[in-house]
Design an enzyme around this catalytic site. Sequence first.
Site, short mmCIF file in Angstrom:
data_model
loop_
_atom_site.label_atom_id
_atom_site.label_comp_id
_atom_site.label_asym_id
_atom_site.label_seq_id
_atom_site.Cartn_x
_atom_site.Cartn_y
_atom_site.Cartn_z
N ASP A 63 0.86 -1.18 -0.03
CA ASP A 63 0.00 -0.11 -0.09
C ASP A 63 1.08 1.32 -0.02
OD1 ASP A 63 -2.32 1.52 0.04
OD2 ASP A 63 -2.70 1.43 2.08
N ASN A 66 -11.01 -2.30 -5.24
CA ASN A 66 -10.30 -1.40 -5.95
C ASN A 66 -11.10 -1.21 -7.25
OD1 ASN A 66 -7.25 -2.73 -4.71
ND2 ASN A 66 -8.25 -0.78 -4.06
C1 IPE Z 1 -5.50 -2.61 -0.10
O1 IPE Z 1 -5.20 -1.49 -0.17
C2 IPE Z 1 -5.67 -3.28 -1.48
C3 IPE Z 1 -4.32 -3.65 -2.06
C4 IPE Z 1 -3.15 -3.25 -1.44
C5 IPE Z 1 -4.32 -4.14 -3.46
P1 IPE Z 1 -6.30 -0.18 -0.27
O2 IPE Z 1 -5.43 1.25 -0.50
O3 IPE Z 1 -7.23 -0.57 -1.52
O4 IPE Z 1 -6.99 -0.25 0.86
P2 IPE Z 1 -7.83 0.93 1.80
O5 IPE Z 1 -8.90 1.30 0.77
O6 IPE Z 1 -7.02 1.79 2.13
O7 IPE Z 1 -8.45 0.01 3.01
C1 IPE Z 2 -1.65 0.46 -3.25
O1 IPE Z 2 -1.50 1.45 -3.17
C2 IPE Z 2 -1.91 -0.30 -4.64
C3 IPE Z 2 -3.41 -0.65 -4.69
C4 IPE Z 2 -4.14 -0.74 -3.76
C5 IPE Z 2 -3.93 -1.13 -6.07
P1 IPE Z 2 -2.60 2.77 -3.18
O2 IPE Z 2 -2.97 2.95 -4.70
O3 IPE Z 2 -3.50 2.27 -2.45
O4 IPE Z 2 -1.89 4.00 -2.75
P2 IPE Z 2 -2.47 4.90 -1.70
O5 IPE Z 2 -2.86 4.00 -0.42
O6 IPE Z 2 -3.76 5.70 -2.39
O7 IPE Z 2 -1.41 5.65 -1.24
MG MG Z 3 -4.17 2.40 -0.50
#
Ligand code: IPE
Ligand code: IPE
Ligand code: MG
Length: 252
Positions: free
Chosen positions: A28, A76
């Site tokens: 993340d 997502n």
């Molecule tokens: C969790 O991250 C899913 C992945 C890393 C693929 P998110 O960024 O989607 O999670 P939330 O929305 O902050 O809980």
């Molecule tokens: C993790 O990074 C990748 C996925 C969840 C697909 P994020 O895209 O969630 O990055 P933040 O949390 O918005 O910084």
């Molecule tokens: Mg995220």
Amino acid sequence: MSRVIAPTDLAAAGPGPAVPQHVAIIMDGNGRWATARHLPRTAGHERGVEALRRTVEAAGDLGIRYLTVFSFSTENWRRPAAEVSTLFSLLKTYVQLDLARLKREGVRIRVIGERGGLPPDIASLVSMAEAETRDNARFNLTIAFNYGSRDEIARAASAFARDVADGKCSADIREADFARYLDTSGLPDPDLMVRTSGEYRISNFLLWQAAYAELVFLDVLWPDFGRAQLEEALRRYAERERRYGAVSPGAG
Ligand code: IPE
Ligand code: IPE
Ligand code: MG
């Protein structure tokens, strides 16, 4: 005593080995990494693939046998279509560019998640990568893509109900039997679950499997993750005492 959890269901009960056999990572912070640099979020996802490459290599060197990474969740899909499309293309190019090397290095690739929700070209690429690496046993890389644990458990329950209706098994199911219906069938439970980016939640990742995982939350954003950060997570893991509901051997 009836229907207690058999110790065999909990892998090695008692203090575990210093290096976890199975590490699961919620990758993340890509978006925040990019935003902090005035770049589009997609640039963060691209750099995130580099972090994944570093992590797979480091995990193998450190003696970890199973690495499972959360790459795209069933939730997502709520993101803008352009970002979703970038994440799908990155999975595709990662498999296309890295498959030959991973295969040579003895890595078995698995992809867990709702396969029917993948575009046909990606679904067939993923099946091909799994088939090509099926005989590898040195290291196991599992990519959770279009994965949500509640979705996985619901699909498992449906498949189980169908088998009961078809007379293939009894409705009196036990934990280990149910686990065979999950996408992770054949994988040991994660010993350590790491989340980057300073968030303290598991966002629908491996809810069943992580019942006794040690949780480590790191502030680093995923594109900055690498060997040093994995080593830090392992150091924290090594300090934990895994009790699985029992008492410490030294307790009076
Ligand atoms: C969790 O991250 C899913 C992945 C890393 C693929 P998110 O960024 O989607 O999670 P939330 O929305 O902050 O809980
Ligand atoms: C993790 O990074 C990748 C996925 C969840 C697909 P994020 O895209 O969630 O990055 P933040 O949390 O918005 O910084
Ligand atoms: Mg995220």
